[in-house]
Structures are given as C-alpha cells and as structure tokens.
Design a protein around this motif. Structure first.
Motif, short mmCIF file in Angstrom:
data_model
loop_
_atom_site.label_atom_id
_atom_site.label_comp_id
_atom_site.label_asym_id
_atom_site.label_seq_id
_atom_site.Cartn_x
_atom_site.Cartn_y
_atom_site.Cartn_z
N ARG A 109 -4.89 -0.50 3.72
CA ARG A 109 -3.76 -0.47 2.79
C ARG A 109 -2.89 0.75 3.05
NH1 ARG A 109 -6.09 -2.83 -2.93
NH2 ARG A 109 -7.18 -4.59 -1.95
N ARG A 110 -3.51 1.86 3.36
CA ARG A 110 -2.73 3.07 3.66
C ARG A 110 -1.82 2.84 4.86
NH1 ARG A 110 -6.01 8.19 3.88
NH2 ARG A 110 -5.56 8.16 1.68
N GLU A 111 -2.36 2.27 5.92
CA GLU A 111 -1.56 1.98 7.10
C GLU A 111 -0.44 0.99 6.78
OE1 GLU A 111 -2.41 0.78 11.77
OE2 GLU A 111 -3.84 0.15 10.24
N ILE A 112 -0.74 -0.02 6.00
CA ILE A 112 0.26 -1.02 5.60
C ILE A 112 1.39 -0.36 4.83
CG2 ILE A 112 0.64 -3.01 4.08
CD1 ILE A 112 -2.26 -3.92 4.88
N ARG A 113 1.04 0.53 3.90
CA ARG A 113 2.07 1.18 3.09
C ARG A 113 2.90 2.18 3.89
NH1 ARG A 113 -2.59 2.02 -1.13
NH2 ARG A 113 -2.42 0.04 -2.30
N GLU A 114 2.23 2.91 4.78
CA GLU A 114 2.93 3.96 5.52
C GLU A 114 3.74 3.44 6.70
OE1 GLU A 114 -0.07 6.86 6.52
OE2 GLU A 114 -0.26 7.53 4.44
N GLN A 115 3.21 2.44 7.41
CA GLN A 115 3.88 1.96 8.62
C GLN A 115 4.51 0.59 8.46
OE1 GLN A 115 1.43 2.45 12.10
NE2 GLN A 115 0.41 4.21 11.19
N LYS A 116 4.20 -0.11 7.42
CA LYS A 116 4.78 -1.41 7.06
C LYS A 116 4.76 -2.42 8.21
CE LYS A 116 7.45 0.89 3.62
NZ LYS A 116 6.96 2.20 4.00
N PRO A 117 3.90 -3.42 8.10
CA PRO A 117 3.87 -4.46 9.12
C PRO A 117 5.12 -5.34 9.04
CG PRO A 117 2.52 -5.11 7.27
CD PRO A 117 2.98 -3.69 7.00
N ASN A 118 5.49 -5.94 10.15
CA ASN A 118 6.61 -6.88 10.14
C ASN A 118 6.22 -8.17 9.44
OD1 ASN A 118 6.51 -5.43 13.05
ND2 ASN A 118 8.56 -5.42 12.19
N ILE A 119 4.94 -8.53 9.57
CA ILE A 119 4.43 -9.79 9.03
C ILE A 119 3.25 -9.47 8.13
CG2 ILE A 119 3.42 -12.02 9.64
CD1 ILE A 119 4.85 -11.53 12.46
N LEU A 120 3.30 -9.95 6.90
CA LEU A 120 2.24 -9.66 5.93
C LEU A 120 1.63 -10.96 5.44
CD1 LEU A 120 0.85 -7.38 4.31
CD2 LEU A 120 2.54 -7.78 2.52
N PHE A 121 0.32 -11.10 5.61
CA PHE A 121 -0.44 -12.24 5.11
C PHE A 121 -1.06 -11.83 3.78
CE2 PHE A 121 -1.92 -13.90 9.58
CZ PHE A 121 -0.61 -14.13 9.94
N THR A 122 -0.91 -12.65 2.76
CA THR A 122 -1.54 -12.36 1.48
C THR A 122 -1.73 -13.67 0.71
OG1 THR A 122 -1.52 -10.85 -0.42
CG2 THR A 122 0.59 -11.88 0.17
N ASN A 123 -2.22 -13.54 -0.50
CA ASN A 123 -2.40 -14.71 -1.37
C ASN A 123 -1.62 -14.45 -2.66
OD1 ASN A 123 -4.16 -13.29 -3.27
ND2 ASN A 123 -5.68 -13.38 -1.64
N PRO A 124 -1.37 -15.48 -3.45
CA PRO A 124 -0.57 -15.28 -4.67
C PRO A 124 -1.17 -14.26 -5.64
CG PRO A 124 -0.64 -17.61 -4.13
CD PRO A 124 -1.61 -16.92 -3.19
N SER A 125 -2.48 -14.22 -5.78
CA SER A 125 -3.08 -13.25 -6.70
C SER A 125 -2.81 -11.82 -6.26
CB SER A 125 -4.59 -13.47 -6.79
OG SER A 125 -4.86 -14.73 -7.32
N MET A 126 -2.98 -11.53 -4.98
CA MET A 126 -2.73 -10.17 -4.49
C MET A 126 -1.25 -9.86 -4.52
SD MET A 126 -3.86 -7.27 -3.58
CE MET A 126 -5.59 -7.57 -3.36
N LEU A 127 -0.42 -10.84 -4.24
CA LEU A 127 1.03 -10.62 -4.29
C LEU A 127 1.45 -10.21 -5.70
CD1 LEU A 127 3.74 -10.65 -2.86
CD2 LEU A 127 3.87 -13.12 -3.31
N GLU A 128 0.84 -10.83 -6.69
CA GLU A 128 1.11 -10.46 -8.08
C GLU A 128 0.79 -8.98 -8.31
OE1 GLU A 128 2.08 -10.71 -12.08
OE2 GLU A 128 2.22 -12.40 -10.71
N TYR A 129 -0.38 -8.54 -7.85
CA TYR A 129 -0.75 -7.13 -8.00
C TYR A 129 0.21 -6.22 -7.25
CZ TYR A 129 -5.27 -8.38 -10.02
OH TYR A 129 -6.26 -8.87 -10.84
N MET A 130 0.58 -6.62 -6.05
CA MET A 130 1.48 -5.79 -5.25
C MET A 130 2.83 -5.60 -5.94
SD MET A 130 0.47 -7.47 -1.59
CE MET A 130 1.88 -6.85 -0.72
N LEU A 131 3.31 -6.65 -6.57
CA LEU A 131 4.59 -6.54 -7.28
C LEU A 131 4.50 -5.63 -8.50
CD1 LEU A 131 5.75 -10.24 -7.06
CD2 LEU A 131 6.99 -8.28 -6.13
N LEU A 132 3.32 -5.52 -9.08
CA LEU A 132 3.14 -4.70 -10.28
C LEU A 132 2.85 -3.23 -9.96
CD1 LEU A 132 0.95 -7.12 -12.43
CD2 LEU A 132 3.37 -6.55 -12.76
N ARG A 133 2.26 -2.96 -8.82
CA ARG A 133 1.83 -1.60 -8.50
C ARG A 133 2.95 -0.80 -7.82
NH1 ARG A 133 -3.87 -3.44 -6.33
NH2 ARG A 133 -2.65 -3.78 -4.45
N LYS A 134 3.23 0.34 -8.36
CA LYS A 134 4.27 1.21 -7.79
C LYS A 134 3.94 1.60 -6.35
CE LYS A 134 7.17 5.17 -8.77
NZ LYS A 134 8.29 4.58 -8.10
#
Length: 183
Positions: A109-134
């Motif tokens: 997650r640290r690498e994803i946040r700091e370097q940002k992948p071009n393509i992100l695989f996730t599921n709706p539940s995690m996407l919900e959390y990601m939208l809520l977390r600063k």
C-alpha cells in the motif's frame, strides 16, 4: 479495439469462457496507456481502474497484465489493492518467501500511494474504503481514463445499484464525467 481506441467509446463484451474477452479490453487499454507516455517517463497516476467481484479473479489477471506490459516495452506499473495487500515490507502480510512480484507489479500500500500504479486492480468493498480514507485520496485524480468492470453479470439488483453509485463517487473524486471514461 477500434471502438475503444479510435472512436473513444465504451464496450460490453459477452462471450463464453476462454474466448478472449480479457484481450478485448486489456490489449487496447495497455496500448492506449503506452502510446501516451513521454519518452521513458511514466505517469505516476492511476489511469485505469479494474473492478473484480472476487480477489481470486484479480490474482488470475496479474500474469497476463505483466506480460502485456512487458510486450509493450514501456514502463507501466500495476497493483492489486485489496484486504490482502500489505501496508509495507514490515507488515505481517508481507512475506518475501511467498510474494513473488511480477516485473511491473507494486506490492505494498505504501508503494501504491507513493508511486501510484497506472493500473489498479481492486474490488468494490476496498474501493469504498479507499474513497473514504484520506490516505488513499491521492489515488483518485483527473488522470483516470478507464474503468473495467469484470463479471458485470454478478452485479444485479441492489448490488448493481451500489456499484453504479460507487462508480459515480469515483468519477466525482476524479473530477470526471462518464463521457470522459472508457468503460
């Protein structure tokens, strides 16, 4: 592929198992992201969001995605962000003996946040959390160009309505309209 790349339209692909549905969206998506690279520099932004109903489906696509990126010869990165994604290399979920990264994969997650992948695989539940977390808010930028919804037939009734609302929230977070995105 012409519809996605030349006419800037979205598509729905329906066909039997093993008939090439994945190639119908993955190949033009990788092509589109690589043709817009400037030299050797990679955009550090999520340009494509893949939504899968099951974590196992994401795992099945990692090698294929890595192969397409390697074949393109460009520097794109992808990541899986779900409940199993370790926070960093010191996380109990991170195990060098088990995790075998693909060449173009980000693992934490640290690498994803700091370097940002071009393509992100996730599921709706995690996407919900990601939208809520600063801490994850910087993943949602106006660089988003693609949203892939795999196994759309699983989203019926209230699950379909929830996914539609979730996608609207993603678009709002990215400052996009549905017409700006290839689905």
């Amino acid at each position: 592929w012409k519809t996605l790349l030349n006419y800037n339209k979205s598509i729905v692909v329906t066909s039997g198992t093993g008939s090439g549905k994945t190639e119908c969206f993955m190949v033009p998506l990788v092509h589109d992201l690589t043709k817009n690279q400037n030299g050797d520099s990679r955009k550090q932004a999520v340009e494509a969001l893949f939504l899968y109903p099951l974590n196992a489906l994401m795992e099945d696509q990692k090698q294929r995605m890595d192969n397409y990126i390697a074949f393109s010869g460009k520097d794109l990165k992808f990541a899986v962000y779900n409940g199993n994604t370790p926070e960093d290399e010191n996380s109990p979920k991170y195990d060098n003996n088990i995790i075998k990264p693909y060449q173009n994969e980000m693992l934490t997650r640290r690498e994803i946040r700091e370097q940002k992948p071009n393509i992100l695989f996730t599921n709706p539940s995690m996407l919900e959390y990601m939208l809520l977390r600063k801490v994850d808010s910087e993943l949602f930028t106006n660089e988003l160009k693609w949203i892939v919804i795999d196994e759309t037939h699983t989203y019926k009734g209230s699950a379909g309505a929830e996914l539609a609302m979730l996608i609207r929230r993603v678009l709002k977070a990215c400052g996009k309209s549905a017409n700006d995105i290839k689905f």
